[in-house]
Each structure stands twice: as structure tokens, then as C-alpha cells.
Design an enzyme around this catalytic site. Structure first.
Site, mmCIF file in Angstrom:
data_model
loop_
_atom_site.group_PDB
_atom_site.id
_atom_site.type_symbol
_atom_site.label_atom_id
_atom_site.label_comp_id
_atom_site.label_asym_id
_atom_site.label_seq_id
_atom_site.Cartn_x
_atom_site.Cartn_y
_atom_site.Cartn_z
ATOM 1 N N THR A 137 12.833 5.888 10.931
ATOM 2 C CA THR A 137 14.066 5.099 11.495
ATOM 3 C C THR A 137 13.107 3.315 10.477
ATOM 4 O O THR A 137 12.344 3.125 10.810
ATOM 5 C CB THR A 137 14.287 4.648 12.431
ATOM 6 O OG1 THR A 137 14.349 5.929 13.584
ATOM 7 C CG2 THR A 137 15.331 3.532 13.262
ATOM 8 N N THR A 184 1.103 -1.429 -0.321
ATOM 9 C CA THR A 184 -0.322 -0.145 -0.064
ATOM 10 C C THR A 184 0.749 1.470 0.116
ATOM 11 O O THR A 184 0.522 1.939 -0.673
ATOM 12 C CB THR A 184 -0.764 -0.199 0.779
ATOM 13 O OG1 THR A 184 -1.776 -1.317 1.534
ATOM 14 C CG2 THR A 184 -2.112 1.471 0.965
ATOM 15 N N HIS A 196 4.738 -9.581 2.646
ATOM 16 C CA HIS A 196 3.958 -10.882 3.461
ATOM 17 C C HIS A 196 2.754 -12.210 2.689
ATOM 18 O O HIS A 196 2.169 -12.620 2.170
ATOM 19 C CB HIS A 196 2.870 -10.185 4.201
ATOM 20 C CG HIS A 196 2.283 -9.351 3.749
ATOM 21 N ND1 HIS A 196 0.619 -9.578 3.556
ATOM 22 C CD2 HIS A 196 1.744 -7.862 2.952
ATOM 23 C CE1 HIS A 196 -0.390 -8.770 3.337
ATOM 24 N NE2 HIS A 196 0.379 -7.776 2.934
ATOM 25 N N ASN A 202 -5.069 -9.772 -7.868
ATOM 26 C CA ASN A 202 -5.039 -10.320 -6.622
ATOM 27 C C ASN A 202 -6.195 -11.082 -6.640
ATOM 28 O O ASN A 202 -6.802 -11.789 -5.545
ATOM 29 C CB ASN A 202 -5.099 -9.402 -5.457
ATOM 30 C CG ASN A 202 -6.088 -7.945 -6.197
ATOM 31 O OD1 ASN A 202 -5.766 -6.979 -7.069
ATOM 32 N ND2 ASN A 202 -6.630 -8.510 -5.230
ATOM 33 N N SER A 213 5.229 -6.194 -1.943
ATOM 34 C CA SER A 213 5.122 -6.618 -0.419
ATOM 35 C C SER A 213 5.765 -7.743 -0.071
ATOM 36 O O SER A 213 4.940 -8.746 -0.367
ATOM 37 C CB SER A 213 3.248 -6.210 -0.447
ATOM 38 O OG SER A 213 3.238 -6.981 0.953
ATOM 39 N N CYS A 219 -8.745 -7.311 1.634
ATOM 40 C CA CYS A 219 -8.661 -5.727 1.862
ATOM 41 C C CYS A 219 -9.899 -5.426 1.420
ATOM 42 O O CYS A 219 -10.967 -3.627 2.363
ATOM 43 C CB CYS A 219 -7.805 -5.019 1.042
ATOM 44 S SG CYS A 219 -6.472 -5.903 1.024
ATOM 45 N N GLN A 263 0.928 -9.564 -6.107
ATOM 46 C CA GLN A 263 0.827 -11.055 -5.931
ATOM 47 C C GLN A 263 2.166 -11.196 -7.035
ATOM 48 O O GLN A 263 1.281 -12.699 -6.963
ATOM 49 C CB GLN A 263 -0.496 -10.710 -6.390
ATOM 50 C CG GLN A 263 -1.303 -10.513 -6.198
ATOM 51 C CD GLN A 263 -1.752 -11.029 -4.818
ATOM 52 O OE1 GLN A 263 -1.680 -12.140 -4.147
ATOM 53 N NE2 GLN A 263 -2.527 -10.634 -3.726
HETATM 54 C C1 LIG Z 1 -2.309 -6.174 -6.053
HETATM 55 C C2 LIG Z 1 -1.520 -5.774 -4.587
HETATM 56 N N1 LIG Z 1 -1.691 -4.856 -4.220
HETATM 57 C C3 LIG Z 1 -1.147 -3.866 -3.438
HETATM 58 C C4 LIG Z 1 -1.911 -4.582 -1.813
HETATM 59 C C5 LIG Z 1 -1.137 -4.073 -0.482
HETATM 60 O O1 LIG Z 1 -0.597 -4.936 0.082
HETATM 61 P P1 LIG Z 1 -0.024 -4.523 1.742
HETATM 62 O O2 LIG Z 1 -0.803 -5.484 2.276
HETATM 63 O O3 LIG Z 1 0.888 -4.921 1.307
HETATM 64 O O4 LIG Z 1 -0.053 -3.290 1.983
HETATM 65 C C6 LIG Z 1 -2.273 -5.787 -1.933
HETATM 66 C C7 LIG Z 1 -2.892 -6.805 -0.905
HETATM 67 O O5 LIG Z 1 -3.285 -7.488 -1.137
HETATM 68 C C8 LIG Z 1 -2.521 -6.182 -3.331
HETATM 69 O O6 LIG Z 1 -3.058 -7.800 -3.193
#
Ligand SMILES: Cc1ncc(COP(=O)(O)O)c(C=O)c1O
Length: 388
Positions: free
Chosen positions: A236, A70, A200, A149, A198, A323, A178
Site C-alpha cells: 500500500t 536504498t 530526504h 556522497n 531519495s 550510513c 545526492q
Molecule cells: C549516493 C547515495 N545512494 C543511496 C543512499 C541511500 O538512500 P536512502 O537513505 O534514501 O536509503 C544514499 C544515502 O546516504 C546516498 O548518499
């Protein structure tokens, strides 16, 4: 319990957890401090940057650590918009972007920016021709995701980026959240100026990510402060998370394309099984898709009801993207590809990861068959009693 929600987030790899624990325990110095604890922490940060750069095929100086996808998307889009607004205020993106791109463009409208949201075809793909048609003299940015996603569709980002090379003043951002570790992409060949990652989503910790920013490209920083990350992202550095992400990247390199192929085989197994279940519709296209995402609909059955029925049997999946899964509105992505409201409201996303095995898919398919059968017959008897 079988976890099939790996696109929402993944379970951190034990080695990642261990790397983070070690970083917290041993490298607690501030990388900006001049004493030896600071120097040690700075060395860990430098090493992590080198690991990330090698993996993405870029220079360490082109890596900016952020708090995740994000933030990377926001920094890229707003950073370009604010820096280059004197050149123009037009942005091109697609109708199927993640909210971390789509909503940012919508927000920019209130500041006088105009965004063209390109349509996609039935498979969820945008076409180069549509990008070409949308280009204007005041276009400053094109932002297209690599892997969707919700559907798993792969966008032709390399093709778009190569065409965009003839417009050096139009910047190209790719949300690759993704795609990382699943679908290869050559940053430089594809003419990408900015790319979001990202951790995670690939067995790393959440709350940490990368913004690749091409060398020499200046963007307006969103975070002002101590000037960390070449002044683009003050604050930081979250060293334990960055160390964990570097470990996750190393693991991805180790597994290599073999893991993607393994997931691809599981996806084929899933597709074949689902196609035999009466009442199930597969929304994910067969071609140009990532190896880990399968979107299905069971018209007439509410997605949430099916999700909980599957959960009772030990399988965790998701409705829409994590989300936005709480809003009772059909997915913007699914409606953009022409899926009808009813069908979109009954859609589930099954997303695979490194812990899933063929046996899990077999058991999931059995559970899905039973759940769909039961819920559809309940639905039929309900409609009968209403019409009687
Ligand atoms: C295509 C895509 N972009 C951005 C994000 C957002 O990433 P983060 O959860 O690290 O903020 C996601 C999370 O589901 C995603 O699937």
C-alpha cells in the site's frame, strides 16, 4: 546550532510537513479502494506521480515510488540481475558507490554474478575508457552514481550513458540520490534506463523515494503482493510521504538553479577558508563537483574528536557517510582515490543546504580554525611527552 550535514539528511521544509499532515488527515483512503476516499487518495498519488515525472523529464508511468534510495538501488540492480541472468551475469560498477549499490553487487556474487568495480582517479572520477574496457559479452548492467556522497565528485554519467546506447541489451542504472536538485541531468539524452532518487536529501521526508524505470523495461520485482506501482513494488502506497516528496520536488523547481549557484558560492567560501587553515587538507576536488559537499582531513586528529569539538561549538558535520560512520575503518571511497589511511581516518564531511548562509560559513571557519589549532597542539604535546 548550524546544521552542516545535509548529505546525510536534510531538515524537511515546513511546507513538506504541512503537505504530509494534510495527506494524513484528509487522504487516508487506500488508493486501491473503489469508494470516494480511495478515489481521492488515488488522485493525490496520480498528481504526485505527474509532478515527479515532469521534474525528471519522463512519463508518469515511468515513476515507481519506493521507500528511498536504498530500495531504489536494490530494486534496480537485483531486478535487472534476476530478470536478465540468462543473458549474462556480469555487472560493471565503481569502487566508490554507496553501499546500497556496492554491497548489493557483493551480495550478488553469492548467486553467481560477477562484478567489475572500476577504479577512479585522484578526483574520484571513473573514466569512459575504463567502462569500455570492462564491457564483456555477458555484461547486463552498468551502475554508476551521479554525485559521490563522500567527496561530491560528479561522475560522467551522460558520457557513459551515451556510449552505452549502442548496447541496448546492457542496462544503465544511475544512483542520483545526492544529485537531485543540485546537478542537472537529462535522463533520456543520457540513455538512463533506471535512476534512484531519495526525498530526504532534498527537504522531503525520509523513507520515500523514486525508481525511474524506462517505459517498456521489465525488471524482476523484489516485493510481491498487491501489484501496486505497476507490479514492480507491491505494498500500500505511503501516501503522506509521497505527497511530501511531491511538495519537496515542487519547491526544488521553484528555487531552480539559483539555489545551486548560491550553494556553489558558499562552497567556494568554505574552500578558500579551509585552504588557509594550517593542517587541513581538502579532499574534494575543485572541478566536476556538486555544490554542496566538502570533504577535508586533518591528519593526526581523529575525525570523531574533531566532530565533537565542532559540535560543542554548535556545528554539526559528519565523518565518512552517515550510513557507515560508526565503523572504525577508513572510508572505501577515500582509499580508492589514493588518500592514505591516516588521512582517511581523520576526514570530515561538511555538507551544505538551503538554511546555510554566508555568515554560518564564516563562523564555522572560525570554529574550525580554533578546533584544529587546539587539537593539533594537544596532539603535538602528547607525542612530545611520549618521545621524551
Ligand atoms: C549516493 C547515495 N545512494 C543511496 C543512499 C541511500 O538512500 P536512502 O537513505 O534514501 O536509503 C544514499 C544515502 O546516504 C546516498 O548518499
Amino acid at each position: 546550532m548550524i546544521y552542516l550535514d545535509n548529505s546525510a539528511t536534510t531538515r524537511p521544509h515546513p511546507d513538506v510537513v504541512e503537505s504530509m499532515r494534510r495527506a494524513m488527515e484528509n487522504y487516508y483512503g487506500n488508493p486501491s479502494s473503489l469508494h470516494h476516499k480511495g478515489v481521492e487518495a488515488e488522485a493525490v498519488l496520480k498528481q504526485a506521480r505527474e509532478v515527479a515525472a515532469k521534474f525528471l523529464g519522463c512519463k508518469p508511468g515511468e515513476i515507481i515510488f519506493t521507500s528511498g534510495g536504498t530500495e531504489s538501488n536494490n530494486t534496480a540492480i537485483k531486478g535487472v540481475a534476476f530478470q536478465y541472468q540468462n543473458r549474462g551475469k556480469h555487472i560493471i560498477t565503481t569502487q566508490v558507490e554507496h553501499p546500497a549499490v556496492y554491497d548489493v553487487c557483493q551480495q550478488l556474487a553469492s548467486l553467481g554474478f560477477e562484478t567489475t568495480y572500476l577504479p577512479v582517479d585522484r578526483d574520484g572520477r571513473v573514466s569512459l575508457e575504463d567502462v569500455q574496457k570492462a564491457m564483456r559479452p555477458d555484461t547486463i548492467l552498468v551502475s554508476v552514481m551521479h554525485v559521490n556522497n563522500e567527496l561530491g565528485t560528479i561522475q560522467p554519467v551522460a558520457e557513459i550513458g551515451q556510449w552505452l546506447k549502442q548496447f541496448p541489451k546492457v542496462l544503465f542504472h544511475v544512483d542520483a540520490v545526492q544529485a537531485i536538485g543540485k546537478v542537472p541531468l537529462k535522463l533520456k539524452e543520457a540513455g538512463i534506463d533506471l535512476l534512484s532518487v531519495s526525498a530526504h536529501k532534498f527537504y522531503g521526508p525520509r523513507g520515500v523515494g523514486i525508481l525511474y524505470k524506462r517505459e517498456g523495461l521489465i525488471i524482476h520485482p523484489l516485493m510481491m503482493g498487491g501489484g501496486q506501482e505497476s507490479g514492480v513494488r507491491s505494498g500500500t502506497e505511503n501516501l503522506p510521504a509521497i505527497a511530501g516528496m511531491a511538495k519537496a520536488i515542487r519547491l526544488l523547481e521553484e528555487w531552480g538553479p539559483a539555489e545551486s549557484r548560491r550553494l556553489q558560492d558558499l562552497l567556494v567560501q568554505l574552500r578558500e577558508g579551509i585552504s588557509k587553515i594550517e593542517g587541513c587538507i581538502i579532499n574534494t576536488p575543485e572541478a566536476h563537483t556538486a555544490p554542496h559537499i566538502m570533504n577535508i582531513s586533518v591528519p593526526g586528529v581523529k575525525a570523531e574528536v574533531l566532530l565533537h569539538a565542532l559540535e560543542e561549538r554548535g556545528f554539526l558535520v559528519s565523518t565518512k557517510s552517515a550510513c557507515s560512520s560508526k565503523a572504525n575503518e577508513p572510508s572505501r571511497v577515500l582509499t580508492s582515490v589514493g588518500i592514505e589511511r591516516d588521512c582517511a581516518l581523520s576526514s570530515l564531511r561538511i555538507s551544505l543546504g538551503r538554511e546555510n548562509k554566508a555568515e554560518d560559513i564564516k563562523r564555522f571557519l572560525e570554529a574550525l580554525t580554533v578546533c584544529v589549532g587546539t587539537l593539533r597542539s594537544q596532539m603535538k604535546s602528547k607525542t612530545k611527552s611520549v618521545t621524551r
